[in-house]
Each structure stands twice: as structure tokens, then as C-alpha cells.
Write a protein that holds these residues in place. Structure first.
Motif, mmCIF file in Angstrom:
data_model
loop_
_atom_site.group_PDB
_atom_site.id
_atom_site.type_symbol
_atom_site.label_atom_id
_atom_site.label_comp_id
_atom_site.label_asym_id
_atom_site.label_seq_id
_atom_site.Cartn_x
_atom_site.Cartn_y
_atom_site.Cartn_z
ATOM 1 N N VAL A 1 11.898 72.035 -85.006
ATOM 2 C CA VAL A 1 10.896 70.976 -85.124
ATOM 3 C C VAL A 1 11.627 69.646 -85.300
ATOM 4 O O VAL A 1 12.598 69.566 -86.051
ATOM 5 C CB VAL A 1 9.966 71.234 -86.329
ATOM 6 C CG1 VAL A 1 9.052 70.042 -86.589
ATOM 7 C CG2 VAL A 1 9.156 72.501 -86.108
ATOM 8 N N THR A 2 11.148 68.612 -84.634
ATOM 9 C CA THR A 2 11.728 67.283 -84.803
ATOM 10 C C THR A 2 11.155 66.635 -86.056
ATOM 11 O O THR A 2 9.936 66.581 -86.224
ATOM 12 C CB THR A 2 11.399 66.405 -83.581
ATOM 13 O OG1 THR A 2 11.967 67.042 -82.435
ATOM 14 C CG2 THR A 2 11.994 65.009 -83.732
ATOM 15 N N ALA A 3 12.040 66.191 -86.947
ATOM 16 C CA ALA A 3 11.614 65.427 -88.128
ATOM 17 C C ALA A 3 12.594 64.275 -88.262
ATOM 18 O O ALA A 3 13.801 64.486 -88.347
ATOM 19 C CB ALA A 3 11.631 66.294 -89.373
ATOM 20 N N VAL A 4 12.073 63.059 -88.220
ATOM 21 C CA VAL A 4 12.920 61.869 -88.190
ATOM 22 C C VAL A 4 12.857 61.183 -89.539
ATOM 23 O O VAL A 4 11.767 60.951 -90.070
ATOM 24 C CB VAL A 4 12.444 60.887 -87.095
ATOM 25 C CG1 VAL A 4 13.437 59.744 -86.935
ATOM 26 C CG2 VAL A 4 12.234 61.618 -85.779
ATOM 27 N N VAL A 5 14.023 60.853 -90.077
ATOM 28 C CA VAL A 5 14.028 60.192 -91.370
ATOM 29 C C VAL A 5 13.725 58.709 -91.192
ATOM 30 O O VAL A 5 14.227 58.072 -90.260
ATOM 31 C CB VAL A 5 15.378 60.423 -92.093
ATOM 32 C CG1 VAL A 5 16.524 59.746 -91.372
ATOM 33 C CG2 VAL A 5 15.316 59.974 -93.550
ATOM 34 N N ALA A 6 12.870 58.188 -92.046
ATOM 35 C CA ALA A 6 12.562 56.755 -92.052
ATOM 36 C C ALA A 6 13.114 56.183 -93.351
ATOM 37 O O ALA A 6 12.604 56.474 -94.428
ATOM 38 C CB ALA A 6 11.058 56.528 -91.951
ATOM 39 N N ARG A 7 14.168 55.388 -93.228
ATOM 40 C CA ARG A 7 14.826 54.858 -94.430
ATOM 41 C C ARG A 7 13.893 53.914 -95.196
ATOM 42 O O ARG A 7 13.857 53.924 -96.411
ATOM 43 C CB ARG A 7 16.088 54.098 -94.041
ATOM 44 C CG ARG A 7 17.202 54.973 -93.527
ATOM 45 C CD ARG A 7 18.132 55.452 -94.659
ATOM 46 N NE ARG A 7 18.555 56.818 -94.394
ATOM 47 C CZ ARG A 7 18.632 57.782 -95.306
ATOM 48 N NH1 ARG A 7 18.316 57.540 -96.568
ATOM 49 N NH2 ARG A 7 19.013 58.991 -94.987
ATOM 50 N N ASP A 8 13.171 53.077 -94.431
ATOM 51 C CA ASP A 8 12.355 52.038 -95.065
ATOM 52 C C ASP A 8 10.888 52.238 -94.706
ATOM 53 O O ASP A 8 10.562 52.997 -93.798
ATOM 54 C CB ASP A 8 12.825 50.655 -94.593
ATOM 55 C CG ASP A 8 14.305 50.463 -94.866
ATOM 56 O OD1 ASP A 8 14.721 50.685 -96.017
ATOM 57 O OD2 ASP A 8 15.047 50.152 -93.907
#
Ligand SMILES: [Zn+2]
Length: 795
Positions: A522-529
Motif C-alpha cells: 500500500v502506498t502511504a506518503v509521509v507529510a512532514r508539515d
């Protein structure tokens, strides 16, 4: 149990796994409704029954165990007689037994349980406090919520009986200490996290009493699907017992303290208590580790004061994986106790000079700061085990009662920190809604079961140059159980720990990786802000059917596929997991035991034979004939190995998983070489890690899987081809050593870089598919399930 009923059980489990749990508000009454006592007029209570009056023996008597129904009768009788004890059936186990809990507290507290549940729920999610006064009231009036669970590992038989002894003591004791416990603590006691195993082990023990097999492990898994791995399920939630405990107790009662009762080997310390060893998983709130350390040492101090010897702390067990410690990510501490074992319920004699520790952190024959009073050696009985376990649980309750204020305020601090967010943590994880529906539903279903709030973006937004439409899932890491989401969504960086500088690796207690997006594809993208996009209220995880698109035979041809699943009497946990995956995804199969393999003519009955992950020695030799009666002893032997070779020559497909691939290479003299054969830890090491896997998309086994995916590496293989005319590489580890590891730990990845990890070897008119990894690891690695399913169907 028949294959058909196995399938039905599996189907039920799959439906439970696939269906998201109801929203929290709808769930809560479940644990509080049954068997409520009217507040006004408690019914008259009878004389408290002794354990002997129901079981026919005292807990701890040599060679005496009880099957689950007898234990249930005792707990029911106790609850009928005592106004300090209520009995609840939470549901049914995998094999249909009642799964039960007792709630134990003062009669006054039991009459107002729902009020205490509400007070504690406020502390668990402090965003609901409108005023400081409401928080102060919850702290002032709340009780310490303790969950004690026992007997998850069914051969650790003290755990069958300690809940009986503990519940009887709490129901009858009139001391000031017990009264204080009852006044200040609400104890949820799960007398067995695996009731089916209580009966499996007790039946086997009673059947073999007085024979050479007395005290041996049964020749089957003591949890139908997961065996000893049943306490590695506290984030994947694949099994009904885990689901019932999490849904009805953890998520409703939010215990400040969870205590899980276990046993260990006979020849080390008498009892292990925390502090744990390093490493501690970095997302666990430090205040919880302080709580674990304080509670474990307080229990040790208490037991030492009673004259108990041989207690070790800060040894053997680390706190890395969330698979054993749900509560570490839900505001509470998780205390593990491990008491020395006998031979099931039979005593053992352990002279002092036989004491030895294969584990880390202390020497059982030497006094040290974390092992202050060695046990002198001698006879060790079930009574000793029950006594240590009961005393440890009672010591924990003493602390929970005495330090009620501290436990509640610590709990509130942890939750406040979680909802405000930790400095340095990302803002959120972004999970696209348009991807593999089953994997996405499974991953989000896990987060939801762990009470993680999942929201959706109300407008389109951009992140790292990528545009995400409205409806994209967003998990913001500022919420009560953000740590649970973060640890499961991010890659693990396990510290490089050595026995001495430059020396061999210090082995972790379990595995080193648990990154679900990798395991599930599964694609999970980290969002820093902050994403600067409006978000919805929490939403439910999407639903998915239990039909896996990768298993084409399930679309109609399934009945025609004749799959044999090798089932060793030297029961292999991976066989259980394979069965669970097959039952869940409706892959038909028949169990294949040693006698059937040895009898040969396998091609007449099977098209495919699957060898689950198991060592070559266990497959070949099985259980020792010196201890086990027929038909359990002996493994498949040379005749069985020859029969498997003939099966392939006759046109069969042999699928060998992980360690079993080494067996297949040896037994069938396949022209491949495992470059990791006999390589010591210091030259290559990866104790449960996630590796990048590169596939040949043109091979039918790789059908439907991305060219690059992730695979679970644990004691696996890396192959060189010796004859390219009959061997075809389906998958490889990356040629660049720096690209091998995706999550966890590896030493010297250059050893495996560029080597084959998934092969097809033709022999006669058949073929062997060799997996150098575990494609269906603990019911989690959905990314590689299709490789297993496809390998059943290649022609
Ligand atoms: Zn255990």
C-alpha cells in the motif's frame, strides 16, 4: 476438525477481519451490557466455592490440569457466589469455546462500572474535557484499570491455573491490602487468551501421563492457526481471540496496566520481570517505559521481601515490536512475567550447577544488580510456578492500588502529549484511496481497530509535487493513538547492536520490522508539515471482500486444484499461518501428514504440494521416537523425501517456503546453491526484516505483482543457479547492496545482493518453486500473497 469446517472457521475469521469494527460509540455497550446486576438489590451470595470443590484438585497440585470447560465452570461458580467477581463471555474462540473475562473489584465499584468506564474513557481521550474540573474529577474519582491476561501459550500451564488461584484469593481475602486493591482497582482478568489450547494441551498431557511422552508438547499447534505466534498478533489482529480482547477490553476499558503471564525455560531464572532490555521501540512514550521500569522493580522488591529467589530483571526480553505490546501504543504499560517451567504439570529437578542461561543480561549462578538472589536449585513444581505467578500478579495489583493517582495522571499525560503531537514527528500520513482494495481495506482496518482516527481530504491537494484528489485518506499524527499509526506506517531503523564492538550481532528477541504499507503493498506518503487542506470527521475504513484477485482459481477452477499442505507433527507455526491464509482466501487444500508422504504415489492425489517454512531436519526427522508414540514420531524420512522427488518427476509442483527450500534443494538434488548455507551471523544477519524484491514480470508466478515489491526475510535464502537450462529466476534481491533493506535490520547485505530469491526449477515433467522468503508472513505480507497463490497454479 474437518477441512470443511476449517474452511468455515477461516471464512468467519476472514469476514471478521474484513469487516471494520463498529464505531466506538456503538461498541461500548457490548462489554457492559451482559449480566448487569441491578444496582438496588444485589442477589444473596452463597459460600465462595474453593477451586478444589469444582476442579477436584488445588491449583498447583503435581500432574493436575483441567480442560477449559471445567475452568469455565469454576469461574461461573465463583462469580455466582462472590459480589466481588462478575463473569462475562466476550465471544467464541477459533474452535468455538467460550472466550471469557472476569471483572473483579469491590461490590460498590462493580455496581457503578459504567461510571468508571466513562471516567477512564475521558482520560484516554482528553480532547473531550470541556473544563479542567472535568479532568480533575476523572483523576480524583477514577480507578486504576488493570488487564491481566494468562495462558496465551498453552504449554505454559501455570497460566491455566494462576487465574483460578488469583480470583479465589481476591474473592475471599479480607486483608486490608486486598480491600485496598478492590477499592482502587478494576481488574479485568482474562483467564486464557487461548482457551482452545488449554484443552489441547490438557488432553495430550493426561493421555501421555506415565509414558515417555509425559510432559512433552502436543504434536499439533496449540492455537489452531498461529501456535506460539498467537502473541505476535497485537497489531495485525488476524485471530478472533485477539479481536475479542482488543475490541471488548483494551478499546473499551483503556487499561493503565496490562500484565501478560508467561513461562520460559526451566534452567534459568525462576522469574523474569521488566525492565526490558534495549532496544525500546522509539514511538513508545518515555513515561510508559518509566512506568514499566518502576512497576517491574516494585513487583520484584515485593516478591523478594516474601523470600522468593531467582528473580531477574532487565534481561532476555526487549520492547521493540508492537506485535506483543498493544497497550504501549495506547497509553498503558505492558508488563510481561516469565516464570520458569516444569515439564507441563510434572516437576523437574534442576541442580544448581545445571542452571544455565542461553539468554542475555544475567548469569543464573551469580548474584548481580539485576539478579540479586540466585535460586539454589532443586525441585521445581507446578505449585512453585503458580505461587510465583500469583504472587507477581498480586504484587502488581498492590502497586496499581497504592499508586492509583500516579497511574491515572501518567495516563492522562501520555494522552495529552499524543493529541498535542510530538516535536519532530510528521504531521500526517497520506494514503491514496485508489489502490488495491483488499490491501488498503486491511491496512486501514488495522488502524481503525487500533482506534486510530482516519480522515479524508475534503479538497484536492498537492504533496511532494504529487496531486491527491479529494477523498484521499489522511492519518494526522496528533491524536490519542498516533504512536500506533506511526510505528506501523513508517520504516523501522533497528539499531546496529553487537555483542562487542565489531563482533556478532546481538539478537533481538523477535523480529525487527513491522511496516504495514511495505508488507501489504500500500502506498502511504509521509507529510512532514500541515497539508493546508480541510479534513473530514473520522471515517470508517473501506470494506473488502475476502476474495483475493491474485488467486484466479477461486473464480471457478478452485475445486479442480488438488493442493496438499504438508503438516508436520513437529508442529510448524508457518504451517498454521499458511492454513489461515488458505482458509481466509478460500484456497482448497488437504493436510498431508508423514505417513501419507512416505506411502508415495503422491501425483495420483495431488497436483501441488506446499512445504511451509520448517527446517530440513524437522521435516526429515520429525519428533523423536524415544519420546513420542506412533504415528507422531519420525518425520517424512528418506522414503518421504524420495516420494516427493518422484512426485515432481511425475509432473507435480512442489512449493517450498523459506527454510523448507533448503530441504527441497538437498532432497531433490536441485542444481542451485543457497549462498547463505552455514554462513555465521557475523557474516550475514537479518532477523525478520523487509527486503526489496525485484521480479521477472513475464513469469506467471509474478503475475499481478509490481515489478518491484517488498518481501519478508527471516532465515531465508539467496540462490546461485548451477544449471540455467532447468532453472528460471522469478525474483531477485537487488544488485545494489544499499537497496536491499527497506525496513528493519541487515548486516552485510552484499552477501545476498543480486542473488535469486524466488526460483522455478524443472525436474522430469514437474517443477519446484523455491521461495527464499516467507510470502505469507504472519498473515501480514499481502504484497507477496499473489506469488504464493500463483505458484499453486503454474502449469
Ligand atoms: Zn509464552
Amino acid at each position: 476438525m474437518t477441512a470443511r469446517s476449517r474452511v468455515l472457521v477461516g471464512l468467519a475469521a476472514a469476514l471478521i477481519a474484513a469487516a471494520p469494527p463498529p464505531r466506538l460509540a456503538a461498541q461500548r455497550p457490548r462489554a457492559t451490557q451482559p449480566a448487569r446486576r441491578p444496582a438496588a438489590a444485589p442477589p444473596p451470595r452463597a459460600v465462595i466455592p474453593t477451586p478444589r470443590s469444582v476442579l477436584g484438585f488445588d491449583p498447583g497440585d503435581d500432574r493436575k490440569l483441567a480442560e477449559w470447560p471445567a475452568l469455565v465452570r469454576y469461574f461461573q461458580a465463583l462469580a455466582r457466589a462472590s459480589d466481588r467477581v462478575d463473569y462475562r463471555e466476550l465471544g467464541k474462540t477459533t474452535l468455538g469455546a467460550p472466550f471469557v473475562a472476569l471483572v473483579i473489584s469491590s461490590p460498590q465499584n462493580l455496581r457503578r462500572l459504567d461510571r468508571f468506564r466513562r471516567l477512564n474513557a475521558g482520560l484516554a481521550d482528553p480532547r473531550g474535557f470541556r473544563t479542567n474540573r472535568a479532568a480533575q474529577e476523572a483523576l480524583r474519582d477514577g480507578k486504576t484499570i488493570v488487564l491481566i491476561t494468562s495462558s496465551i501459550h498453552s504449554t505454559e500451564v501455570g497460566g491455566h491455573l494462576t487465574p483460578v488461584a488469583l480470583a479465589y484469593r481476591l474473592a475471599t481475602d479480607t486483608s486490608a491490602t486486598t480491600r485496598s486493591i478492590l477499592d482502587n482497582v478494576i481488574l479485568w482478568l482474562v483467564p486464557s487468551l487461548n482457551p482452545d489450547g488449554v484443552t489441547i494441551v490438557t488432553k495430550w498431557y493426561n493421555r501421555t501421563l506415565g509414558t515417555p511422552a509425559e510432559g512433552s508438547s502436543p504434536p499439533e499447534l496449540y492455537h489452531h492457526y498461529t501456535g506460539h505466534d498467537n502473541n505476535r498478533d497485537w497489531y495485525a489482529f488476524t485471530q478472533v481471540e485477539t479481536q475479542l480482547t482488543v475490541d471488548s477490553l483494551h478499546n473499551v476499558w483503556h487499561p493503565q496496566i496490562v500484565h501478560d503471564i508467561h513461562q520460559m525455560g526451566a534452567e534459568g531464572a525462576r522469574l523474569f520481570l521488566p525492565p526490558y532490555l534495549d532496544p525500546v521501540e522509539p514511538n513508545v512514550d518515555p513515561l510508559l517505559i518509566d512506568g514499566v521500569n518502576a512497576l517491574g522493580t516494585a513487583m520484584t522488591w515485593e516478591l523478594a521481601g516474601q523470600g522468593k529467589t531467582g528473580i531477574s530483571i532487565n534481561s532476555t526480553y526487549d520492547a521493540w515490536t508492537p506485535a506483543r505490546a498493544y497497550q504501549h501504543y495506547h497509553g498503558g504499560v505492558r508488563i510481561l512475567s516469565e516464570t520458569a517451567s516444569g515439564r507441563l504439570a510434572s516437576p523437574v529437578d534442576v541442580p544448581f550447577d545445571h542452571l544455565q542461561s542461553r539468554s542475555r543480561g544475567y548469569n543464573p549462578r551469580e548474584r548481580s544488580w539485576n539478579f540479586t538472589r540466585p535460586w539454589p536449585g532443586g525441585r521445581w513444581t507446578l505449585r512453585d510456578i503458580v505461587s510465583y505467578q500469583t504472587a507477581a500478579a498480586y504484587a502488581l495489583l498492590v502497586n496499581a492500588a497504592r499508586d492509583r493517582d500516579r497511574w491515572l495522571s501518567s495516563f492522562l499525560s501520555v494522552e495529552w502529549r499524543a493529541v498535542r503531537g510530538w516535536r519532530g514527528w510528521p504531521y500526517a500520513y497520506v494514503i491514496p484511496a485508489r489502490q488495491d482494495t483488499i490491501a488498503l481495506a486491511t491496512l486501514l482496518g488495522i488502524l481503525q481497530r487500533g482506534q486510530v482516527e482516519i480522515r479524508t481530504a475534503l479538497q484536492a491537494f498537492a504533496l511532494q509535487g504529487q496531486r491527491h484528489p479529494a477523498g484521499t485518506y489522511v492519518v494526522v499524527l496528533r491524536q490519542p493513538y498516533a504512536a500506533f499509526a506511526k510505528t506501523l506506517l513508517e520504516p523501522q531503523h533497528y539499531p546496529d547492536r553487537r555483542l562487542y564492538p565489531g563482533g556478532p550481532p546481538e539478537r533481538p528477541y523477535d523480529v525487527t520490522a513491522h511496516t504495514l504499507p511495505l508488507l501489504m503493498g500500500v502506498t502511504a506518503v509521509v507529510a512532514r508539515d500541515s497539508l493546508r487542506v480541510p479534513l473530514s470527521a473520522p471515517v470508517s475504513a473501506p470494506r473488502a471482500t475476502s476474495r483475493y484477485p491474485g488467486f484466479a482459481a477461486a473464480e471457478g477452477g478452485a475445486a479442480a486444484l488438488r493442493v496438499g499442505l504438508y503438516t508436520s507433527y513437529d508442529a510448524a507455526i508457518d504451517e498454521g499461518w499458511t492454513r489461515w491464509v488458505f482458509d481466509t482466501w478460500k484456497v482448497p487444500y488437504a493436510a498431508l501428514v508423514d505417513s501419507v508422504v512416505r506411502a508415495g504415489k503422491l501425483k495420483e492425489r495431488f497436483d501441488v504440494i506446499v512445504l511451509p517454512d520448517q527446517s530440513p531436519r524437522e521435516i526429515l526427522e520429525g519428533l523423536p521416537a524415544s519420546r513420542y508414540p506412533a504415528p507422531y514420531a519420525g518425520g517424512i524420512g528418506p522414503d518421504g523425501a524420495e516420494a516427493l522427488r518422484q512426485f515432481v518427476l511425475d509432473g507435480g509442483t512442489l512449493v517450498a517456503l523459506n527454510e523448507a527450500s533448503r530441504f527441497a534443494v538437498q532432497a531433490l538434488l536441485l542444481p542451485v546453491r543457497n549462498v547463505l548455507e552455514a554462513v555465521p551471523d557475523e557474516d550475514f544477519y537479518a532477523p525478520g526484516s523487509i527486503f526489496r524484491l525485484e521480479l521477472d514480470a513475464t513469469h506467471p508466478v509474478a503475475h499481478g505483482v509490481p515489478r518491484e515489491t517488498a518481501a519478508w526475510f527471516q532465515g531465508g535464502a539467496a540462490f546461485d543457479m548451477l544449471d540455467s537450462t532447468v532453472v528460471r529466476v522469478i525474483g531477485r534481491w537487488p544488485a545494489d547492496p544499499d537497496r536491499v533493506l527497506l525496513s528493519g535490520w541487515v548486516l552485510h547485505p552484499e552477501r545476498v545482493a543480486g542473488k535469486a530469491s524466488l526460483l522455478e526449477v524443472r525436474q522430469g515433467t514437474g517443477r519446484v518453486i523455491l521461495f527464499g522468503f516467507r510470502p505469507q508472513y504472519r498473515g501480514q505480507s499481502l504484497a507477496t500473497y499473489p506469488l504464493l497463490f500463483n505458484s499453486l497454479q503454474v502449469r
